[in-house]
Motif scaffolding. Structure first.
Motif, mmCIF file in Angstrom:
data_model
loop_
_atom_site.group_PDB
_atom_site.id
_atom_site.type_symbol
_atom_site.label_atom_id
_atom_site.label_comp_id
_atom_site.label_asym_id
_atom_site.label_seq_id
_atom_site.Cartn_x
_atom_site.Cartn_y
_atom_site.Cartn_z
ATOM 1 N N SER A 23 -64.482 -32.106 106.783
ATOM 2 C CA SER A 23 -65.626 -32.722 107.462
ATOM 3 C C SER A 23 -66.786 -31.738 107.375
ATOM 4 O O SER A 23 -66.609 -30.601 106.933
ATOM 5 N N PRO A 24 -67.975 -32.136 107.810
ATOM 6 C CA PRO A 24 -69.096 -31.193 107.793
ATOM 7 C C PRO A 24 -68.904 -30.003 108.749
ATOM 8 O O PRO A 24 -69.633 -29.020 108.661
ATOM 9 N N VAL A 25 -67.927 -30.087 109.652
ATOM 10 C CA VAL A 25 -67.714 -28.996 110.615
ATOM 11 C C VAL A 25 -66.523 -28.153 110.164
ATOM 12 O O VAL A 25 -65.422 -28.673 109.955
ATOM 13 N N GLN A 26 -66.768 -26.852 110.023
ATOM 14 C CA GLN A 26 -65.713 -25.903 109.644
ATOM 15 C C GLN A 26 -64.546 -25.995 110.624
ATOM 16 O O GLN A 26 -64.751 -25.959 111.834
ATOM 17 N N GLY A 27 -63.324 -26.167 110.107
ATOM 18 C CA GLY A 27 -62.148 -26.215 110.984
ATOM 19 C C GLY A 27 -61.753 -27.618 111.405
ATOM 20 O O GLY A 27 -60.736 -27.791 112.058
ATOM 21 N N VAL A 28 -62.552 -28.620 111.040
ATOM 22 C CA VAL A 28 -62.230 -30.014 111.389
ATOM 23 C C VAL A 28 -61.932 -30.802 110.118
ATOM 24 O O VAL A 28 -62.753 -30.846 109.200
ATOM 25 N N GLU A 29 -60.743 -31.396 110.063
ATOM 26 C CA GLU A 29 -60.358 -32.249 108.930
ATOM 27 C C GLU A 29 -59.979 -33.612 109.471
ATOM 28 O O GLU A 29 -59.649 -33.750 110.643
ATOM 29 N N ARG A 30 -59.983 -34.619 108.586
ATOM 30 C CA ARG A 30 -59.662 -35.964 109.071
ATOM 31 C C ARG A 30 -58.949 -36.785 108.003
ATOM 32 O O ARG A 30 -59.083 -36.540 106.806
ATOM 33 N N GLN A 31 -58.219 -37.756 108.486
ATOM 34 C CA GLN A 31 -57.631 -38.799 107.655
ATOM 35 C C GLN A 31 -58.372 -40.078 107.997
ATOM 36 O O GLN A 31 -58.414 -40.483 109.162
ATOM 37 N N MET A 32 -58.953 -40.711 106.996
ATOM 38 C CA MET A 32 -59.758 -41.901 107.242
ATOM 39 C C MET A 32 -58.887 -43.139 107.157
ATOM 40 O O MET A 32 -58.295 -43.415 106.121
ATOM 41 N N LEU A 33 -58.803 -43.883 108.242
ATOM 42 C CA LEU A 33 -57.987 -45.102 108.288
ATOM 43 C C LEU A 33 -58.856 -46.315 107.981
ATOM 44 O O LEU A 33 -58.518 -47.117 107.118
ATOM 45 N N ASP A 34 -59.957 -46.452 108.710
ATOM 46 C CA ASP A 34 -60.994 -47.366 108.250
ATOM 47 C C ASP A 34 -62.341 -46.731 108.527
ATOM 48 O O ASP A 34 -62.476 -45.892 109.424
ATOM 49 N N ARG A 35 -63.315 -47.088 107.708
ATOM 50 C CA ARG A 35 -64.601 -46.402 107.784
ATOM 51 C C ARG A 35 -65.687 -47.237 107.120
ATOM 52 O O ARG A 35 -65.575 -47.594 105.963
ATOM 53 N N ASP A 36 -66.719 -47.525 107.887
ATOM 54 C CA ASP A 36 -67.851 -48.298 107.392
ATOM 55 C C ASP A 36 -69.098 -47.484 107.684
ATOM 56 O O ASP A 36 -69.604 -47.484 108.801
ATOM 57 N N GLY A 37 -69.573 -46.736 106.672
ATOM 58 C CA GLY A 37 -70.757 -45.906 106.858
ATOM 59 C C GLY A 37 -70.493 -44.472 106.428
ATOM 60 O O GLY A 37 -69.385 -44.125 106.021
ATOM 61 N N GLY A 38 -71.526 -43.638 106.498
ATOM 62 C CA GLY A 38 -71.431 -42.236 106.089
ATOM 63 C C GLY A 38 -70.937 -41.374 107.242
ATOM 64 O O GLY A 38 -69.928 -41.673 107.862
ATOM 65 N N GLU A 39 -71.635 -40.269 107.551
ATOM 66 C CA GLU A 39 -71.195 -39.413 108.656
ATOM 67 C C GLU A 39 -71.395 -40.109 110.005
ATOM 68 O O GLU A 39 -70.740 -39.770 110.976
ATOM 69 N N LEU A 40 -72.323 -41.085 110.061
ATOM 70 C CA LEU A 40 -72.495 -41.862 111.289
ATOM 71 C C LEU A 40 -71.845 -43.223 111.080
ATOM 72 O O LEU A 40 -72.509 -44.231 110.927
#
Ligand SMILES: [Fe+2]
Ligand SMILES: [Fe+2]
Length: 218
Positions: A23-40
């Motif tokens: 992610s854009p934040v150091q130390g934060v990772e994610r698994q995307m399950l559903d996503r509609d849009g960019g960072e917002l």
């Protein structure tokens, strides 16, 4: 970005086998399950904080719903160990962090604009109520405008009635193994079933603990 945004599709993912993305934040990772849009984005994700991670202060434009799966999540209002259910309504702000690391189930930008209730619920110390069939116990987490969220505990070898989800159903398996006639869903599985889908779920000898949201895919 456009991940699993066709809400007419049934989607099954096993987060034990899903890649972690930075992610854009150091130390934060994610698994995307559903996503509609960019960072917002309007997004559903599993998010992992490494120990001693500080997230950017932010405002929740469309609300933020979090279930702490592991470790301890914190913000300037408190510490939220595994099992804490948080709701940060539209317009609320915080600067989250984790000292020891944590894993979170997060739903972003999915609040009704009329839903202004902030919530911090310790599900390890909240009441269970009998479900509709023997072997089922229910802990209501939240209800607003036809959308219900709950934890449901399934004793081993419990069978529920076949049923329809007029507003869709989303399940995250927190423990054990959940089943229906379409598959087997171990801990870490995420199942999003479209509106008017139906199934007849059950458990075998492992039993299961699941997070369930219904009515939001209408
Ligand atoms: Fe937040
Ligand atoms: Fe169901």
């Amino acid at each position: 970005m456009d991940i699993n945004t066709d809400f007419k599709q049934r989607i099954v993912l096993n987060t034990d086998q899903l890649a972690w993305q930075s992610s854009p934040v150091q130390g934060v990772e994610r698994q995307m399950l559903d996503r509609d849009g960019g960072e917002l984005a309007r997004a559903t994700s599993v998010v992992r904080y490494a120990p001693n991670t500080q997230f950017t202060p932010h405002t929740h434009d469309g609300g933020e719903e979090i279930l702490v799966l592991d470790g301890c999540f914190s913000d300037e209002r408190g510490n939220y160990p595994a099992g804490t259910y948080l709701r940060n309504p539209p317009g609320s702000q915080h600067a989250p962090y984790s000292t020891d690391g944590c894993t979170l189930f997060v739903k972003l930008r999915q609040f009704a604009q009329t839903d202004s209730q902030a919530l911090r619920l310790n599900t390890k110390a909240s009441d269970w109520y009998p479900g509709l069939v023997p072997g089922l116990s229910v802990m209501p987490l939240h209800e607003h405008d036809g959308i219900s969220t709950a934890l449901v505990r399934w004793a081993p070898n419990t069978a529920f009635n076949p049923h329809v989800h007029p507003g869709g159903e989303e399940i995250y398996v927190l423990d054990g193994v959940f089943h229906d006639e379409f598959g087997v869903y171990p801990k870490g599985s995420w199942i999003r079933s479209p509106r008017y889908s139906k199934h007849a779920p059950f458990t075998k000898e492992e039993g299961a603990l699941i997070y369930v949201k219904v009515g939001h895919l209408a």
